[in-house]
Scaffold this active site. Sequence first.
Site, PDB file in Angstrom:
ATOM      1  N   LEU A 129      46.975  38.237  39.099  1.00 46.36           N
ATOM      2  CA  LEU A 129      47.774  38.467  40.641  1.00 46.36           C
ATOM      3  C   LEU A 129      48.150  37.313  41.340  1.00 46.36           C
ATOM      4  O   LEU A 129      48.074  36.835  42.236  1.00 46.36           O
ATOM      5  CB  LEU A 129      47.777  39.837  40.643  1.00 46.36           C
ATOM      6  CG  LEU A 129      48.561  41.049  40.104  1.00 46.36           C
ATOM      7  CD1 LEU A 129      47.906  42.656  40.885  1.00 46.36           C
ATOM      8  CD2 LEU A 129      50.075  40.908  39.519  1.00 46.36           C
TER       9      LEU A 129
ATOM     10  N   LYS B 233      39.511  43.451  41.537  1.00 47.94           N
ATOM     11  CA  LYS B 233      39.194  41.869  42.561  1.00 47.94           C
ATOM     12  C   LYS B 233      37.854  41.501  41.322  1.00 47.94           C
ATOM     13  O   LYS B 233      37.613  42.017  41.487  1.00 47.94           O
ATOM     14  CB  LYS B 233      38.725  41.890  43.463  1.00 47.94           C
ATOM     15  CG  LYS B 233      38.536  40.287  44.118  1.00 47.94           C
ATOM     16  CD  LYS B 233      38.488  41.057  45.406  1.00 47.94           C
ATOM     17  CE  LYS B 233      37.463  41.886  46.010  1.00 47.94           C
ATOM     18  NZ  LYS B 233      37.237  41.719  47.965  1.00 47.94           N
TER      19      LYS B 233
ATOM     20  N   ASP C 192      39.856  40.898  60.786  1.00 43.69           N
ATOM     21  CA  ASP C 192      40.515  40.400  59.979  1.00 43.69           C
ATOM     22  C   ASP C 192      42.230  41.129  59.950  1.00 43.69           C
ATOM     23  O   ASP C 192      42.834  41.363  59.109  1.00 43.69           O
ATOM     24  CB  ASP C 192      40.149  40.161  58.849  1.00 43.69           C
ATOM     25  CG  ASP C 192      40.891  39.193  57.923  1.00 43.69           C
ATOM     26  OD1 ASP C 192      41.393  38.155  58.770  1.00 43.69           O
ATOM     27  OD2 ASP C 192      41.447  38.499  56.918  1.00 43.69           O
TER      28      ASP C 192
ATOM     29  N   GLY D 272      42.495  33.524  44.299  1.00 39.83           N
ATOM     30  CA  GLY D 272      41.490  32.079  45.928  1.00 39.83           C
ATOM     31  C   GLY D 272      39.621  32.133  45.640  1.00 39.83           C
ATOM     32  O   GLY D 272      39.207  32.263  44.854  1.00 39.83           O
TER      33      GLY D 272
END
Length: 427
Positions: free
Chosen positions: A150, A172, A266, A153
């Site tokens: 997907l 992840k 964040d 990063g």
Amino acid sequence: MSESETKTYAWQWVSDLTFLSCSSALAGAFGGTPSSSLALASVSLDPTLSLVILGSVATFSAFWFNAAVPEQGAAEEPANLADTGDLAVQQGACMGQECCDAVGGTGNAINHPDTIGPDRHVAGSLVNNTRPSLTGQSLNAQSFRAISRLGTGSCGIVSLMQHQTGPTYAVKRVDLSQLKPKKKAKIMREKDIHLELQSPFLIRLFGTYLQEEAMHFVMEPGVCDLWMVYRLHKEFFRSQKHASFYSASVICALQYLHEKGIVYRDLKPENLVLDEHGFLKVCDLGFAKHVKVEEKTYTFCGSLEYLAPEIITKSGHSHAVDWWALGVLIFELMAGLPCFGTEEPEAVIYDRVLKGVQPELFPPVMPPTCRDLILTLCTQNPALRLPMRPGGLDMLKSHAWFEGFKWDFKMEPPYNPTHDLQRRRCG
């Protein structure tokens, strides 16, 4: 379903996946992102597969866009690296009636002792409404089958994966062997914090496992993030109905985190995910940290447009930075553009933040009650921001801008991404 129908349906899924892969490649060729291309391309596909792909893409779109400012400045205390283990499972992570396994999952769908907010259990699901208990036998690399990548990063790879029992998860993968000790400590801190959280306003981490020096985070996927929604539906900008619902959800998430002594740091639209019914969940705990309200931490981190003044000046910050970011978020949703800009050089944005929210920044169409709310959240002095005052959270929830809002969330969300997807397919 007959054998011929089964084969036809299977070939349709293969065709759909091939189409998605081609769309992803085209996105890269034209300067876009695979995640955004997959999300848009999936509109024309089989509804079940489309929602699976959309859900996991959107939940972790921030991985691709990578808009966060890297941690700098003073070093923070390391997490307990000795406590990595081969397996970590969230207590009570048995997903029977508690969690719907629709794409975007409803998370902790029944009231939990630590949960602030509604009972969000909704019967039925477009995929499967049960998940197995996550144990040492079922939470490992052999238990998952990769469906698609997907995004990639700076910290790792996010994949949509199917568990051997059927449900899908967003997983992840972070290669610990490539990270410096300080970065490893940050990853372990994220894991430890996320595993202790159970709230319908937060994306749930069901467990982690180690394989070949890589940490895998097994999480519920979402349907779409707020960044994606507002860019597909620009008419939502300046809509108080939408902005108040989403900001109220963020308030409940921050209240839950702060009561546990955790500062988030964040907040941005990319980290706000909608489930299949349209309820909002906060995701990405990468910058979260245990900080008592009277303490300060000094790491320079967050997302550029949402940084509070005390982060920029490195004078020390605490829970108040999250409330500043909430004010900036409300401004963006109600004005249709970021408060301090996005395209300008960092130094220009920093200077604007340090000057604070000036009257000339507000568009004429913004209601006075909204202006007042933003100003009470974006006060330069952290101690004077409305939720930081005695009784401030109650005053925030009873503010005139939220007049009539049902804080038990027993309502229909203003936007349902599942219905939207179905309409687009029919159109």
